[in-house]
Design a protein around this motif. Structure first.
Motif, short mmCIF file in Angstrom:
data_model
loop_
_atom_site.label_atom_id
_atom_site.label_comp_id
_atom_site.label_asym_id
_atom_site.label_seq_id
_atom_site.Cartn_x
_atom_site.Cartn_y
_atom_site.Cartn_z
N ASN A 105 33.25 -52.82 -40.53
CA ASN A 105 31.98 -52.26 -40.11
C ASN A 105 31.31 -51.35 -41.13
O ASN A 105 30.15 -50.70 -40.82
N GLU A 106 31.65 -51.33 -42.38
CA GLU A 106 31.25 -50.42 -43.52
C GLU A 106 30.65 -51.56 -44.37
O GLU A 106 31.46 -52.46 -44.99
N LEU A 158 32.41 -57.83 -34.68
CA LEU A 158 30.83 -58.26 -35.22
C LEU A 158 30.04 -56.88 -35.37
O LEU A 158 30.36 -56.06 -34.25
N PRO A 159 29.16 -56.78 -35.95
CA PRO A 159 28.05 -55.65 -35.77
C PRO A 159 27.39 -55.60 -34.36
O PRO A 159 27.29 -56.67 -33.77
N ALA A 185 23.98 -61.76 -28.58
CA ALA A 185 23.77 -63.18 -28.88
C ALA A 185 24.90 -64.02 -29.07
O ALA A 185 24.90 -65.05 -28.57
N PHE A 186 26.04 -63.46 -29.77
CA PHE A 186 27.11 -64.28 -29.85
C PHE A 186 27.77 -64.53 -28.35
O PHE A 186 28.34 -65.51 -28.14
N ARG A 187 27.76 -63.41 -27.61
CA ARG A 187 28.49 -63.50 -26.05
C ARG A 187 27.77 -64.60 -25.63
O ARG A 187 28.47 -65.53 -25.01
N ILE A 193 34.35 -64.15 -41.09
CA ILE A 193 33.03 -64.76 -40.30
C ILE A 193 31.92 -64.43 -41.07
O ILE A 193 31.62 -63.74 -41.84
N LEU A 194 31.10 -65.68 -41.04
CA LEU A 194 29.84 -66.02 -41.78
C LEU A 194 28.88 -65.93 -40.80
O LEU A 194 28.89 -66.72 -39.58
N VAL A 195 27.63 -65.43 -41.31
CA VAL A 195 26.55 -65.26 -40.11
C VAL A 195 25.34 -65.42 -41.12
O VAL A 195 25.04 -64.66 -41.88
#
Length: 516
Positions: free
Chosen positions: A136-137, A311-312, A318-320, A269-271
């Motif tokens: 998360n950094e 995840l952020p 939205a992921f859920r 993980i890619l977004v």
């Protein structure tokens, strides 16, 4: 040409092919030899060339697969005046989770091919770089503005989009290109001369009937699951992991118009956004990962209990919802090093010939650069007659080395970064931490790696320099993280192990790129 076919056994065709005279399709090819041999002759009209493609199923180039590579090659050769037949099993718009991010280097190659308009009207999203998050950094990694692009007044820009929409535009471009005929058919085998093994074309099933298409050159671009690779490429793909993909709707991203790489102690993980409302998320799951085992609840368990918390926060809702929708799909992440091709009459291109981990999104950039290089080497000004098999084979040997300016950096970077980002031991984890801290230094520690990632810097020495700079900086980070009394051990022991691990990571991929 007639004498070559008369009395010659051709693999894949009925026994009657050995008789003299040859079957109608081969006889038609033989009687039109001069037209095939001299595609620039003034008497060779567009109508006769099209009739030969449609009625006699022959052309200068037969391409198997109307995907990224096949369409680009059809346009490139068609615009050169070559007669082209492009074959595809299904011309329906595909729906896949691959080929959705085109780096700036790929955009430049697409422009060189005269196909930049294929990015228009598909709701493509601009991409200006990456944000890498480590526990998360975040660190911002923009594409560098000081690199030469096809339009120096415009900063480097990638594009992300729905794969199927882009393919449909590429196919439409191929259809509208002079000298190109697109046919929906299923290729089942290649047609070879029993005399010298030269590939003469392909056998197909068209509307349930056996069919044949013949070309001076047969270009196979049938993708990562190629049915022909095993017969003509000495190595087969190694699957390292799978990307499991979901499509999130109206997801809020920490940094819009950028790709996001999420790093923790779990696989990466890619977004990235692929449309006005749609965002793709790809979760890497290596073989045998405990959190994704059947006993633990499978892939869904990994998604909910490992991926989701990492995840952020702005992305999590939205992921859920995407998990609840249940439209989860996977694709293998494979490695296949390039090799020199020597089969007369045959060229394999794209994922059928060379693959790397899709972590860096460089596959399409390599593909379009390959088409630019190959079409230049086989241009009419260099090889007027593609029936000159020895000249084509020589050009393929040159292609193997010339393509490396557009492929080697991307191949090596993708595999080396994945090894770091999916770290599964102490020294790889130290390198992953050091890599993130190295990015935080800014300056060339960001701009040049971003240039490599984007396909704009093609010098492998720049990659090697930064990779080992990361290794030595990882040692510095380890020394700073330990008590003073442990510093001698870190310096004398761990530093050697970390640098050695870095060499073991990147070394094999460097070797593959200098092999024939």
């Amino acid at each position: 040409m007639l004498t070559m076919f008369s009395g010659t056994k051709i693999a894949g065709l009925p026994p009657s092919v050995t008789a003299s005279p040859p079957p109608p399709q081969l006889r038609a090819r033989a009687t039109s030899t001069q037209s095939v041999h001299n595609t620039t002759a003034s008497t060779h009209t567009a109508d006769s060339r099209e009739r030969r493609r449609l009625e006699h199923h022959e052309a200068d180039v037969v391409i198997v697969g109307a995907g990224i590579v096949g369409c680009a090659a059809a346009v490139a050769f068609g615009n050169q005046g070559r007669s082209v037949i492009l074959l595809e099993r299904s011309l329906k718009e595909p729906d896949r989770i691959v080929g959705e991010l085109l780096q700036p280097g790929g955009v430049n190659a697409l422009e060189k091919l005269g196909m930049a308009d294929c990015l228009d009207d598909i709701d493509a999203i601009p991409c200006y770089g990456y944000e890498v998050s480590y526990y998360n950094e975040p660190v911002h990694i923009p594409y560098p503005n000081n690199l030469v692009t096809s339009n120096p007044s415009k900063p480097p820009e990638g594009r992300s989009f729905h794969h199927g929409r882009f393919i449909s535009k590429l196919r439409a471009k191929a259809r509208s290109t002079p000298n190109v005929t697109v046919v929906e058919t299923t290729v089942t085998d290649v047609v070879k001369s029993g005399y010298n093994g030269q590939v003469l074309g392909v056998e197909c099933q068209t509307a349930g009937e056996k069919d044949y298409f013949f070309g001076a050159v047969t270009l196979v671009a049938d993708g990562y699951a190629s049915k022909f690779r095993k017969d003509y490429i000495p190595r087969q793909p190694e699957v390292r992991s799978k990307f499991w993909g979901l499509e999130m709707i109206d997801a809020e991203l920490p940094r819009p118009y950028h790709g996001h790489v999420i790093l923790t102690d779990a696989p990466p993980i890619l977004v990235y956004q692929i449309g006005t409302h749609e965002t793709r998320i790809l979760v890497d799951i290596p073989e045998g990962l405990p959190s994704a085992s059947v006993k633990a609840g499978g892939v869904k368990n990994h998604m909910l209990n490992v991926a989701l918390p990492n995840l952020p926060e702005c992305v999590q809702p939205a992921f859920r919802k995407a998990i609840e929708a249940g439209k989860l799909r996977s694709m293998p992440n494979s490695f296949l090093p390039p090799t020199t091709q020597k089969t007369p009459g045959l060229i394999m291109l794209g994922d059928a010939m060379n693959m790397r981990h899709p972590l860096t999104g460089g596959g399409m950039t390599v593909a379009f650069n390959d088409v630019v290089t190959l079409s230049t080497l086989l241009s009419p000004s260099t090889i007027p007659n593609l029936e000159d098999t020895s000249a084509v084979v020589t050009a393929l040997s040159q292609f193997h080395w010339q393509r490396k300016s557009g492929s080697s950096v991307i191949n090596i970077l993708a595999m080396a970064l994945y090894s770091l980002f999916a770290a599964n031991n102490t020294h790889l984890t130290a390198l992953k931490t050091g890599c993130f801290r190295y990015f935080q230094l800014g300056g060339t520690a960001i701009s040049e790696p971003a240039g490599l990632l984007s396909g704009l810097i093609r010098n492998p020495l720049v990659l090697v320099y930064h990779f080992f700079s990361v290794a030595f900086y990882s040692v510095v980070c380890r020394v700073q993280a330990e008590p003073v009394w442990k510093a001698p051990y870190v310096i004398l022991v761990e530093s050697v192990l970390i640098v050695w691990t870095a060499a073991c990571v990147i070394g094999p991929y460097l070797v593959w790129e200098v092999r024939r």
